[in-house]
Scaffold this motif. Structure first.
Motif, PDB file in Angstrom:
ATOM      1  N   MET A  87     -43.611 -45.756  57.785  1.00 57.16           N
ATOM      2  CA  MET A  87     -44.300 -44.480  57.814  1.00 57.16           C
ATOM      3  C   MET A  87     -43.787 -43.661  56.346  1.00 57.16           C
ATOM      4  O   MET A  87     -42.794 -43.569  56.005  1.00 57.16           O
ATOM      5  N   LYS A  88     -44.861 -43.127  56.271  1.00 56.51           N
ATOM      6  CA  LYS A  88     -44.956 -42.284  55.006  1.00 56.51           C
ATOM      7  C   LYS A  88     -44.413 -40.756  55.104  1.00 56.51           C
ATOM      8  O   LYS A  88     -44.650 -40.130  56.101  1.00 56.51           O
ATOM      9  N   VAL A  89     -43.733 -40.261  54.293  1.00 58.33           N
ATOM     10  CA  VAL A  89     -43.452 -38.843  54.314  1.00 58.33           C
ATOM     11  C   VAL A  89     -44.297 -37.812  54.553  1.00 58.33           C
ATOM     12  O   VAL A  89     -44.154 -37.029  55.565  1.00 58.33           O
ATOM     13  N   ARG A  90     -45.731 -37.857  54.148  1.00 64.31           N
ATOM     14  CA  ARG A  90     -46.545 -37.207  54.493  1.00 64.31           C
ATOM     15  C   ARG A  90     -46.910 -36.999  55.930  1.00 64.31           C
ATOM     16  O   ARG A  90     -47.500 -36.104  56.531  1.00 64.31           O
ATOM     17  N   GLU A  91     -46.700 -38.187  56.733  1.00 69.47           N
ATOM     18  CA  GLU A  91     -47.025 -38.209  58.037  1.00 69.47           C
ATOM     19  C   GLU A  91     -45.692 -37.742  58.804  1.00 69.47           C
ATOM     20  O   GLU A  91     -46.008 -37.427  59.937  1.00 69.47           O
ATOM     21  N   ALA A  92     -44.463 -37.531  58.253  1.00 63.15           N
ATOM     22  CA  ALA A  92     -43.372 -37.270  59.130  1.00 63.15           C
ATOM     23  C   ALA A  92     -42.960 -35.743  58.800  1.00 63.15           C
ATOM     24  O   ALA A  92     -42.380 -35.348  59.349  1.00 63.15           O
ATOM     25  N   MET A  93     -43.306 -35.314  57.398  1.00 58.26           N
ATOM     26  CA  MET A  93     -42.967 -33.948  57.359  1.00 58.26           C
ATOM     27  C   MET A  93     -43.457 -32.635  58.117  1.00 58.26           C
ATOM     28  O   MET A  93     -44.540 -32.974  58.796  1.00 58.26           O
ATOM     29  N   SER A  94     -42.959 -31.525  57.789  1.00 57.89           N
ATOM     30  CA  SER A  94     -43.433 -30.260  58.370  1.00 57.89           C
ATOM     31  C   SER A  94     -44.398 -29.761  57.319  1.00 57.89           C
ATOM     32  O   SER A  94     -43.819 -29.470  56.233  1.00 57.89           O
ATOM     33  N   ALA A  95     -45.534 -29.620  57.362  1.00 64.34           N
ATOM     34  CA  ALA A  95     -46.426 -29.274  56.531  1.00 64.34           C
ATOM     35  C   ALA A  95     -46.344 -27.710  56.387  1.00 64.34           C
ATOM     36  O   ALA A  95     -46.686 -26.949  55.486  1.00 64.34           O
ATOM     37  N   VAL A  96     -46.115 -26.956  57.583  1.00 60.66           N
ATOM     38  CA  VAL A  96     -46.034 -25.414  57.682  1.00 60.66           C
ATOM     39  C   VAL A  96     -44.710 -25.046  57.095  1.00 60.66           C
ATOM     40  O   VAL A  96     -43.722 -25.511  57.878  1.00 60.66           O
ATOM     41  N   VAL A  97     -44.414 -24.411  56.071  1.00 61.19           N
ATOM     42  CA  VAL A  97     -43.113 -24.019  55.532  1.00 61.19           C
ATOM     43  C   VAL A  97     -42.992 -22.489  55.524  1.00 61.19           C
ATOM     44  O   VAL A  97     -43.935 -21.936  55.370  1.00 61.19           O
ATOM     45  N   LEU A  98     -41.688 -22.174  55.887  1.00 62.74           N
ATOM     46  CA  LEU A  98     -41.364 -20.970  55.557  1.00 62.74           C
ATOM     47  C   LEU A  98     -41.151 -20.626  53.939  1.00 62.74           C
ATOM     48  O   LEU A  98     -40.434 -21.268  53.269  1.00 62.74           O
ATOM     49  N   THR A  99     -41.728 -19.607  53.479  1.00 59.55           N
ATOM     50  CA  THR A  99     -41.647 -19.273  51.995  1.00 59.55           C
ATOM     51  C   THR A  99     -40.962 -17.872  51.745  1.00 59.55           C
ATOM     52  O   THR A  99     -41.396 -17.014  52.585  1.00 59.55           O
ATOM     53  N   VAL A 100     -39.814 -17.644  50.931  1.00 67.11           N
ATOM     54  CA  VAL A 100     -39.339 -16.405  50.760  1.00 67.11           C
ATOM     55  C   VAL A 100     -39.297 -16.071  49.277  1.00 67.11           C
ATOM     56  O   VAL A 100     -39.261 -17.234  48.417  1.00 67.11           O
ATOM     57  N   GLY A 101     -39.013 -14.952  48.984  1.00 70.26           N
ATOM     58  CA  GLY A 101     -38.775 -14.498  47.367  1.00 70.26           C
ATOM     59  C   GLY A 101     -37.307 -14.592  47.214  1.00 70.26           C
ATOM     60  O   GLY A 101     -36.616 -14.514  48.263  1.00 70.26           O
ATOM     61  N   PRO A 102     -36.908 -14.812  46.072  1.00 70.87           N
ATOM     62  CA  PRO A 102     -35.570 -14.673  45.488  1.00 70.87           C
ATOM     63  C   PRO A 102     -34.891 -13.359  45.807  1.00 70.87           C
ATOM     64  O   PRO A 102     -33.642 -13.391  45.895  1.00 70.87           O
ATOM     65  N   ASP A 103     -35.517 -12.370  46.039  1.00 67.36           N
ATOM     66  CA  ASP A 103     -35.088 -11.108  46.035  1.00 67.36           C
ATOM     67  C   ASP A 103     -34.935 -10.655  47.409  1.00 67.36           C
ATOM     68  O   ASP A 103     -34.274  -9.660  47.900  1.00 67.36           O
ATOM     69  N   HIS A 104     -35.399 -11.586  48.344  1.00 64.28           N
ATOM     70  CA  HIS A 104     -34.943 -11.430  49.990  1.00 64.28           C
ATOM     71  C   HIS A 104     -33.380 -11.467  49.871  1.00 64.28           C
ATOM     72  O   HIS A 104     -32.797 -12.212  49.430  1.00 64.28           O
ATOM     73  N   THR A 105     -33.114 -10.459  51.025  1.00 65.97           N
ATOM     74  CA  THR A 105     -31.429 -10.507  51.248  1.00 65.97           C
ATOM     75  C   THR A 105     -31.365 -11.766  52.097  1.00 65.97           C
ATOM     76  O   THR A 105     -32.250 -12.233  52.678  1.00 65.97           O
ATOM     77  N   LEU A 106     -30.175 -12.115  52.221  1.00 74.25           N
ATOM     78  CA  LEU A 106     -29.794 -13.066  53.100  1.00 74.25           C
ATOM     79  C   LEU A 106     -29.959 -12.941  54.598  1.00 74.25           C
ATOM     80  O   LEU A 106     -30.545 -13.747  55.207  1.00 74.25           O
ATOM     81  N   ARG A 107     -29.934 -11.470  54.917  1.00 75.20           N
ATOM     82  CA  ARG A 107     -30.255 -11.239  56.291  1.00 75.20           C
ATOM     83  C   ARG A 107     -31.819 -11.558  56.494  1.00 75.20           C
ATOM     84  O   ARG A 107     -32.104 -11.759  57.722  1.00 75.20           O
ATOM     85  N   GLN A 108     -32.365 -10.900  55.609  1.00 70.84           N
ATOM     86  CA  GLN A 108     -34.044 -11.064  55.859  1.00 70.84           C
ATOM     87  C   GLN A 108     -34.531 -12.494  55.945  1.00 70.84           C
ATOM     88  O   GLN A 108     -35.342 -12.767  56.822  1.00 70.84           O
TER      89      GLN A 108
END
Length: 138
Positions: free
Chosen positions: A1-22
């Protein structure tokens, strides 16, 4: 099986200035163990994982002050969508990490995690198929 078939396509994206709590709150709300860190002024992408957040807080750092960029992994090992799941598993074992960002050129397609690898392996076992993952990572 290929990675494209097993991966999670919906990802969480954050910015570098988000705090760790955020970042931790967003990860908790989405029930994910990692977030892609995108810096519009930087090059490439980073990743922050639950382990990174845990280490920072366990070291006594203030999650309301500390910025994600200071705790992300910036030298990310990427997976290609046409890798096999076994190739992704080997990269995780070699690098000692549990998440790989999946890139096609400069575009983030998703994330493959140890959980995804285990799911593929378990499904193959249930169907009685030989598992490429089990035979190549041992």
């Amino acid at each position: 099986m290929k990675v494209r078939e097993a991966m999670s396509a919906v990802v969480l994206t954050v910015g570098p200035d988000h705090t760790l709590r955020q970042t931790a709150r967003l990860m908790t709300a989405r029930r994910v163990g990692s977030a892609i860190v995108v810096d519009p002024d930087g090059s490439g992408v980073g990743i922050i994982t639950e382990r990174d957040v845990l280490y920072a807080i366990g070291s006594g750092l203030d999650p309301d002050v500390e910025r994600t960029v200071a705790h992300q992994t910036s030298e990310v090992v990427y997976a290609a969508p046409d890798w096999t799941v076994a190739e992704a598993a080997r990269a995780m074992v070699r690098g000692g990490f549990r998440h790989l960002v999946v890139l096609d050129g400069d575009d983030v397609l998703g994330v493959i995690s140890v959980r995804d690898v285990l799911r593929v392996w378990a499904e193959q076992q249930l169907r009685g198929e030989p598992s490429e993952v089990a035979t190549t990572t041992a």
